[in-house]
Write a protein that holds these residues in place. Structure first.
Motif, short mmCIF file in Angstrom:
data_model
loop_
_atom_site.label_atom_id
_atom_site.label_comp_id
_atom_site.label_asym_id
_atom_site.label_seq_id
_atom_site.Cartn_x
_atom_site.Cartn_y
_atom_site.Cartn_z
N ALA A 41 -5.30 12.56 1.98
CA ALA A 41 -6.52 12.01 1.40
C ALA A 41 -6.47 12.09 -0.13
O ALA A 41 -5.94 11.21 -0.78
CB ALA A 41 -7.73 12.76 1.95
N THR A 42 -7.03 13.15 -0.70
CA THR A 42 -7.07 13.22 -2.17
C THR A 42 -5.74 13.62 -2.79
O THR A 42 -5.52 13.42 -3.98
CB THR A 42 -8.14 14.23 -2.62
OG1 THR A 42 -7.86 15.49 -2.02
CG2 THR A 42 -9.52 13.75 -2.21
N THR A 43 -4.86 14.23 -1.99
CA THR A 43 -3.53 14.60 -2.49
C THR A 43 -2.47 14.02 -1.56
O THR A 43 -2.42 14.42 -0.40
CB THR A 43 -3.36 16.13 -2.57
OG1 THR A 43 -4.41 16.67 -3.37
CG2 THR A 43 -2.01 16.49 -3.18
N PRO A 44 -1.68 13.06 -1.95
CA PRO A 44 -1.56 12.53 -3.31
C PRO A 44 -2.56 11.42 -3.62
O PRO A 44 -2.59 10.93 -4.75
CB PRO A 44 -0.15 11.95 -3.32
CG PRO A 44 0.05 11.49 -1.92
CD PRO A 44 -0.66 12.48 -1.05
N GLY A 45 -3.37 11.00 -2.67
CA GLY A 45 -4.38 10.00 -2.94
C GLY A 45 -3.84 8.59 -3.10
O GLY A 45 -4.49 7.74 -3.71
N ARG A 46 -2.67 8.36 -2.61
CA ARG A 46 -2.07 7.02 -2.70
C ARG A 46 -0.99 6.90 -1.62
O ARG A 46 -0.62 7.91 -0.99
CB ARG A 46 -1.44 6.78 -4.07
CG ARG A 46 -0.29 7.73 -4.40
CD ARG A 46 0.18 7.59 -5.82
NE ARG A 46 1.23 8.56 -6.15
CZ ARG A 46 2.53 8.36 -5.94
NH1 ARG A 46 2.95 7.22 -5.38
NH2 ARG A 46 3.41 9.28 -6.28
N VAL A 47 -0.51 5.70 -1.44
CA VAL A 47 0.58 5.46 -0.49
C VAL A 47 1.89 5.42 -1.26
O VAL A 47 2.02 4.69 -2.26
CB VAL A 47 0.37 4.12 0.27
CG1 VAL A 47 1.53 3.87 1.22
CG2 VAL A 47 -0.95 4.16 1.03
N PHE A 48 2.86 6.19 -0.84
CA PHE A 48 4.14 6.26 -1.54
C PHE A 48 4.91 4.93 -1.42
O PHE A 48 4.81 4.22 -0.41
CB PHE A 48 5.01 7.37 -0.96
CG PHE A 48 4.54 8.75 -1.34
CD1 PHE A 48 4.52 9.14 -2.67
CD2 PHE A 48 4.13 9.65 -0.37
CE1 PHE A 48 4.10 10.41 -3.03
CE2 PHE A 48 3.71 10.92 -0.71
CZ PHE A 48 3.69 11.30 -2.05
N LYS A 49 5.67 4.62 -2.45
CA LYS A 49 6.54 3.45 -2.42
C LYS A 49 7.57 3.61 -1.30
O LYS A 49 8.09 4.70 -1.08
CB LYS A 49 7.26 3.27 -3.75
CG LYS A 49 6.43 2.63 -4.84
CD LYS A 49 7.28 2.35 -6.07
CE LYS A 49 6.45 1.64 -7.14
NZ LYS A 49 7.28 1.35 -8.35
N GLY A 50 7.86 2.50 -0.63
CA GLY A 50 8.85 2.54 0.44
C GLY A 50 8.27 2.88 1.80
O GLY A 50 9.00 2.92 2.79
N LYS A 51 6.96 3.15 1.88
CA LYS A 51 6.33 3.45 3.15
C LYS A 51 6.46 2.26 4.09
O LYS A 51 6.22 1.11 3.72
CB LYS A 51 4.84 3.77 2.92
CG LYS A 51 4.02 3.95 4.18
CD LYS A 51 4.41 5.20 4.93
CE LYS A 51 3.55 5.37 6.19
NZ LYS A 51 3.98 6.54 6.98
#
Length: 209
Positions: A147-157
């Motif tokens: 959720a808040t950590t990392p709070g984003r979707v990683f590249k390559g997902k």
């Protein structure tokens, strides 16, 4: 001599050898191609040949200059091949299917079939959820992250998105048969791309392995 040619994919079929062994093959309409430009280290910084393939009306093309210098008509496709022996080619020279022979190992490059928008299961082979009636998770790609950590979707997902229609190279394919009269090359196995698509063929880089 390093060799290369352009072709269009006709489709797949099967042939039998003298012992009755079946071999699946891809039929490629290879050439005739014309050398429309020769690049050198002195003039261009690298060695390469530009090859033209297929006919195109002059009034609907902007690639007229190279064709005229080579003494040929405008071509539908132009591709460059970086070869070590460009000095052995001449401007305007014709390259036909017989530049290869049965038993040669080749690398084939083409644009794969476009599959449109696809989900994670089809696009990446992800595992599906339970199929039971009470399940609320069937073909979803699963967790995309915290959720808040990392709070984003990683590249390559691995996620749903556009599938196919990308440049694909299959290495170390075998030439089974050459039809010199019809400029046809039969390649063992499958070749990327839909029917009538452009295919680039050249000597395999794995020849020494």
């Amino acid at each position: 001599m390093k060799k290369a040619i352009l072709a269009t994919k006709v489709g797949m079929t099967q042939i039998f050898d003298e012992n009755g062994v079946l071999t699946p093959v891809t039929v490629l309409q290879a050439g005739p191609c014309v050398v429309t430009q020769i690049k050198t280290v002195e003039n261009d910084g690298y060695d390469a040949i530009q090859v033209g393939f297929g006919e195109k009306k002059e009034r609907v093309t902007t690639e007229v200059g190279h064709a005229k210098k080579a003494g040929t008509t405008p071509k539908a496709f132009y591709r460059e091949f970086r070869l070590e022996n460009t000095a052995e080619y001449e401007l305007g020279a014709e390259i036909k299917a017989d530049v290869f022979a049965a038993g040669d190992k080749i690398d084939v490059t083409a644009k794969s079939k476009g599959k449109g928008y696809a989900g994670g299961l089809k696009r990446h082979g992800l595992k599906s959820g339970p199929s039971g009636h009470g399940s609320k998770y069937h073909r979803h790609a699963g967790s995309n992250g915290s959720a808040t950590t990392p709070g984003r979707v990683f590249k390559g997902k691995k996620m749903p998105g556009h599938m196919g229609s990308v440049r694909v190279t299959i290495q170390n394919l075998e030439v089974v048969k050459i039809d010199v009269e019809n400029n046809v090359i039969l390649v063992k196995g499958a070749v990327p791309g839909p029917k009538k698509s452009l295919v680039m063929i050249k000597d395999t880089v794995k020849s020494g392995k």
